[in-house]
Design an enzyme around this catalytic site. Sequence first.
Site, PDB file in Angstrom:
ATOM      1  N   ASN A 123     -43.790 141.241 -14.017  1.00  0.00           N
ATOM      2  CA  ASN A 123     -43.711 140.623 -15.347  1.00  0.00           C
ATOM      3  C   ASN A 123     -42.989 141.489 -16.375  1.00  0.00           C
ATOM      4  O   ASN A 123     -43.106 141.250 -17.579  1.00  0.00           O
ATOM      5  CB  ASN A 123     -45.112 140.247 -15.834  1.00  0.00           C
ATOM      6  CG  ASN A 123     -45.843 139.396 -14.819  1.00  0.00           C
ATOM      7  OD1 ASN A 123     -46.844 139.812 -14.268  1.00  0.00           O
ATOM      8  ND2 ASN A 123     -45.315 138.218 -14.522  1.00  0.00           N
TER       9      ASN A 123
ATOM     10  N   VAL B  40     -41.141 142.958 -21.620  1.00  0.00           N
ATOM     11  CA  VAL B  40     -42.381 142.400 -21.096  1.00  0.00           C
ATOM     12  C   VAL B  40     -42.354 140.886 -21.257  1.00  0.00           C
ATOM     13  O   VAL B  40     -42.047 140.369 -22.334  1.00  0.00           O
ATOM     14  CB  VAL B  40     -43.602 142.990 -21.836  1.00  0.00           C
ATOM     15  CG1 VAL B  40     -44.906 142.333 -21.371  1.00  0.00           C
ATOM     16  CG2 VAL B  40     -43.657 144.498 -21.638  1.00  0.00           C
ATOM     17  N   CYS B  41     -42.705 140.184 -20.186  1.00  0.00           N
ATOM     18  CA  CYS B  41     -42.700 138.725 -20.209  1.00  0.00           C
ATOM     19  C   CYS B  41     -44.093 138.222 -19.838  1.00  0.00           C
ATOM     20  O   CYS B  41     -44.420 138.081 -18.664  1.00  0.00           O
ATOM     21  CB  CYS B  41     -41.659 138.206 -19.219  1.00  0.00           C
ATOM     22  SG  CYS B  41     -41.555 136.413 -19.210  1.00  0.00           S
ATOM     23  N   ILE B  42     -44.920 138.004 -20.868  1.00  0.00           N
ATOM     24  CA  ILE B  42     -46.231 137.391 -20.654  1.00  0.00           C
ATOM     25  C   ILE B  42     -46.441 136.320 -21.717  1.00  0.00           C
ATOM     26  O   ILE B  42     -45.850 136.381 -22.795  1.00  0.00           O
ATOM     27  CB  ILE B  42     -47.401 138.412 -20.663  1.00  0.00           C
ATOM     28  CG1 ILE B  42     -47.437 139.225 -21.955  1.00  0.00           C
ATOM     29  CG2 ILE B  42     -47.345 139.313 -19.439  1.00  0.00           C
ATOM     30  CD1 ILE B  42     -48.658 140.126 -22.084  1.00  0.00           C
TER      31      ILE B  42
ATOM     32  N   HIS C  91     -44.913 134.926 -25.933  1.00  0.00           N
ATOM     33  CA  HIS C  91     -43.926 133.843 -26.031  1.00  0.00           C
ATOM     34  C   HIS C  91     -44.107 133.081 -27.339  1.00  0.00           C
ATOM     35  O   HIS C  91     -45.223 132.906 -27.818  1.00  0.00           O
ATOM     36  CB  HIS C  91     -44.051 132.888 -24.839  1.00  0.00           C
ATOM     37  CG  HIS C  91     -43.637 133.529 -23.553  1.00  0.00           C
ATOM     38  ND1 HIS C  91     -43.951 132.996 -22.323  1.00  0.00           N
ATOM     39  CD2 HIS C  91     -42.945 134.661 -23.296  1.00  0.00           C
ATOM     40  CE1 HIS C  91     -43.458 133.769 -21.373  1.00  0.00           C
ATOM     41  NE2 HIS C  91     -42.848 134.788 -21.942  1.00  0.00           N
TER      42      HIS C  91
END
Length: 170
Positions: free
Chosen positions: A82, A89-91, A95
């Site tokens: 992730n 960071v992609c959580i 978003h």
Amino acid sequence: MTETQSALLLRRQLAELNKNPVEGFSAGLIDDTDLYQWEVLIIGPPDTLYEGGVFKAHLTFPKDYPLRPPKMKFVTEIWHPNVDKSGDVCISILHEPGEDKYGYEKPEERWLPIHTVETIMISVISMLADPNGDSPANVDAAKEWREDRHGEFKRKVARCVRKSQETAFD
């Protein structure tokens, strides 16, 4: 000049974290003159492949925080499904608020103005302990995590942990 509401909120959150530290991370300003640029040190969670690591990341807050989420980028190299290869960071919690145009996330899983630096960091620590392989930012890491968790994935994470320990306080 009076501070904007977002700056006041960030100042309050920073003061609270300094007064009552939360286990697993510490936070401060990158530069004392900019409340919108934070540096965090995340301690690799116990009983995970990241245990013993000291991972440095930057949080960049938008001027309309908390209506919109900050961006988070690891400065320390980290191998994780992730976290993309440039460290972003992609959580879900980071978003933009509202509907997910791809239909993967419910609106309540995405950014909400009630989130704080503390809730973000707790989510990131949880992400380290339990990666989401279904929605990867780093496809190669996700594939290794699914297919070779105790082999190549574990070796790459161990290398990142060692490197993080050597560079933690640079």
